[in-house]
Design a protein around this motif. Sequence first.
Motif, short mmCIF file in Angstrom:
data_model
loop_
_atom_site.label_atom_id
_atom_site.label_comp_id
_atom_site.label_asym_id
_atom_site.label_seq_id
_atom_site.Cartn_x
_atom_site.Cartn_y
_atom_site.Cartn_z
N GLY A 124 0.78 -1.23 0.00
CA GLY A 124 0.00 0.00 0.00
C GLY A 124 0.81 1.28 0.00
O GLY A 124 0.27 2.37 0.12
N THR A 125 2.13 1.17 -0.13
CA THR A 125 2.93 2.40 -0.17
C THR A 125 3.72 2.46 -1.47
O THR A 125 3.75 1.49 -2.23
N ASP A 126 4.33 3.58 -1.72
CA ASP A 126 5.17 3.72 -2.90
C ASP A 126 6.64 3.87 -2.52
O ASP A 126 7.43 4.44 -3.24
N ASP A 127 6.99 3.37 -1.35
CA ASP A 127 8.37 3.50 -0.87
C ASP A 127 9.22 2.34 -1.39
O ASP A 127 9.62 1.45 -0.62
N TYR A 128 9.50 2.37 -2.67
CA TYR A 128 10.21 1.24 -3.29
C TYR A 128 11.69 1.24 -2.92
O TYR A 128 12.31 2.29 -2.84
N THR A 129 12.23 0.06 -2.71
CA THR A 129 13.66 -0.05 -2.40
C THR A 129 14.46 -0.58 -3.58
O THR A 129 15.68 -0.53 -3.56
N GLY A 130 13.79 -1.11 -4.57
CA GLY A 130 14.50 -1.67 -5.71
C GLY A 130 13.64 -1.63 -6.97
O GLY A 130 12.47 -1.28 -6.92
N ALA A 131 14.26 -1.99 -8.08
CA ALA A 131 13.52 -2.02 -9.34
C ALA A 131 14.30 -2.87 -10.33
O ALA A 131 15.50 -3.08 -10.17
N TYR A 132 13.59 -3.40 -11.31
CA TYR A 132 14.29 -4.08 -12.40
C TYR A 132 13.62 -3.73 -13.72
O TYR A 132 12.46 -3.32 -13.75
N VAL A 133 14.38 -3.87 -14.79
CA VAL A 133 13.83 -3.59 -16.11
C VAL A 133 13.29 -4.90 -16.68
O VAL A 133 14.01 -5.89 -16.77
N SER A 134 12.03 -4.89 -17.00
CA SER A 134 11.37 -6.09 -17.52
C SER A 134 11.09 -5.93 -19.01
O SER A 134 10.26 -5.13 -19.40
N PRO A 135 11.81 -6.66 -19.85
CA PRO A 135 11.55 -6.56 -21.28
C PRO A 135 10.44 -7.52 -21.71
O PRO A 135 10.31 -8.61 -21.15
N SER A 136 9.67 -7.13 -22.68
CA SER A 136 8.67 -8.03 -23.23
C SER A 136 8.55 -7.78 -24.73
O SER A 136 8.93 -6.72 -25.23
N VAL A 137 8.06 -8.77 -25.42
CA VAL A 137 7.96 -8.69 -26.88
C VAL A 137 6.53 -8.99 -27.29
O VAL A 137 5.91 -9.93 -26.79
N THR A 138 5.99 -8.18 -28.18
CA THR A 138 4.69 -8.46 -28.78
C THR A 138 4.88 -8.46 -30.29
O THR A 138 5.22 -7.42 -30.87
N THR A 149 -7.66 -13.79 -40.08
CA THR A 149 -7.12 -14.00 -38.73
C THR A 149 -5.72 -13.40 -38.54
O THR A 149 -4.81 -13.68 -39.32
N TRP A 150 -5.59 -12.60 -37.50
CA TRP A 150 -4.29 -12.06 -37.10
C TRP A 150 -3.71 -13.01 -36.04
O TRP A 150 -4.45 -13.67 -35.33
N VAL A 151 -2.39 -13.01 -35.95
CA VAL A 151 -1.73 -13.84 -34.94
C VAL A 151 -0.87 -12.93 -34.07
O VAL A 151 -0.21 -12.01 -34.58
N ARG A 152 -0.91 -13.18 -32.79
CA ARG A 152 -0.09 -12.36 -31.89
C ARG A 152 0.67 -13.26 -30.92
O ARG A 152 0.10 -14.19 -30.36
N GLU A 153 1.93 -12.98 -30.77
CA GLU A 153 2.74 -13.70 -29.79
C GLU A 153 3.26 -12.69 -28.77
O GLU A 153 3.85 -11.67 -29.15
N GLN A 154 3.04 -12.99 -27.50
CA GLN A 154 3.50 -12.09 -26.44
C GLN A 154 4.27 -12.89 -25.40
O GLN A 154 3.81 -13.95 -24.98
#
Lengths: 351, 185
Positions: A124-138, A149-154
């Motif tokens: 419930g707070t925004d007092d973050y102590t760390g972070a990471y970069v999360s990559p994703s592909v669509t 029909t379209w095809v999507r890969e995520q």
Amino acid sequence: MDELTALREYRREIAELPELAITGHLERAKARFTTRRENPHDARTKQARIPALRVLAPIAAAAVVAVIAVSVLVPRHSDSAAAAVLHRAADATVAAAPPALAPGQYLRVIATESSLAYVGAPSGTDDYTGAYVSPSVTATWIPKDQKSTWVREQYVERATTFYDETAAAAASAAEQAAADYASEPHQGDPDSITRAKGGKFSNGELGGDPDGEITPADLPSLPRDPQKLLDRLAQVPDAGVARSERVLTAASDLLATGLVPAELQSAIYDALALLPDLVVTRHQAALDGRTGTALGVKSKPGVDRTEIIVDDTTGSYIGRRTIQGAAVGPVPAGTVSSSTAVSIAVTSDAP
Amino acid sequence: MDTDRTTAPKHAADDFGELFDRHSRPLYIYLARRTDETVAEDLLSETFLIAFERRALFDRDRTQALPWLFGIATNLLRRHRRQELRGYRAMSRSIEASHVDPPNASDDRLDMRRALGGVARALAQMPTAVRETVLLFAWAELSYEQIATATAVPVGTVRSRLNRARTALRAVPGALETLTGADHG
């Protein structure tokens, strides 16, 4: 911050009930559980009470977001420089040959996204102590006949960068990444590939596109006159966002579809050149291995800024990124908090 | 890692008391957010009663009891689905009706009310499985793997359901900007 922020605020007052109230509820529930466990045949204790719906409690207080003032980025060039870049891109777009599809071929649009995931804040707070970069592909394969029909890969890919305040926080970020499955690539997971007739993916199932949203079906009817196009882009439903920011986002959403014909793409660039507060924010901005000019709307200190990156020599739209306006936990102001690079190619098959 | 392996498979009554003390709080808060404080008491005791009755079926390979308990609670909540949806719709309607707001209400406060009304509407429109997934993630703070365990689906399904929920929530006008202090135009 993400789209779950508002959801986390909703009914938060329950999570913030006074300790005494929660303890009371838990004690009563435990007493009921214990009694029923010891007297399993006592029908009276098995009868669950279902009281009438209570009026929902007043809404929780606003999320408190620590906004730390930072020096606003000073544009290196005047607004006319941004307009010049966009006009060059517009001219180059018209000159470039658009990808043509033969029957059976697909337009493959790959959007490579990287987003910062913040971790370590107490509930419930925004007092973050760390972070990471999360990559994703669509990756989306669009057939020549767009009604078929379209095809999507995520899928998400391995987390790349970790921010931390302490060694313990770094371990925590890595652990959270593992819990979020960000530490492993996920191409080929079940459900990573979806299909949709006419490109109507999940959004349709959740109630359709919001009124005013521009979809690929609207592309032929969009005005080619820059001023009229600008007015139309400003009408997308994104209440609460300043007009220029809204236009920039709507334009980049359209360009990221890969479906915008050359003359419309050119008009979009010319339309953006009409935004009075658009500036060149970086001349050599790299995204996903490509370099272009970054253009963004002047922002107030502490406020995130959206930029699009355009190659003005070819007219290619490279992508979009958001620069964090304020420090969040160990992530300093000025960090790219999310970016999406777009690449388009013609393929002869789809998965 | 926190594990309940020693207590989960064949719980003696005392072990279950311990299990209750350990996990009842997050379960209660989650149940109360989705129903109300009184209903949540009943659902919490019912969750543990069912867990106790089914303790022999507890999968020995599972190392954590929490997702298992959330799974039971999620199933119980489905009985209250209509009530829950009425709550979201009532919230959404009450905010739409509040366009004539008290003259002394601040703009920020009103923006917040409207944004949360949009969230309530989005929740009401989501398919059940999508709503369950996003609430287990955002409110119960379970990991993808724990949600997969609780709802008995592959992790990939959890991810795709969360994507769908995020898409729906992104479409809520003004929600992000109001809550994050972005520029208003």
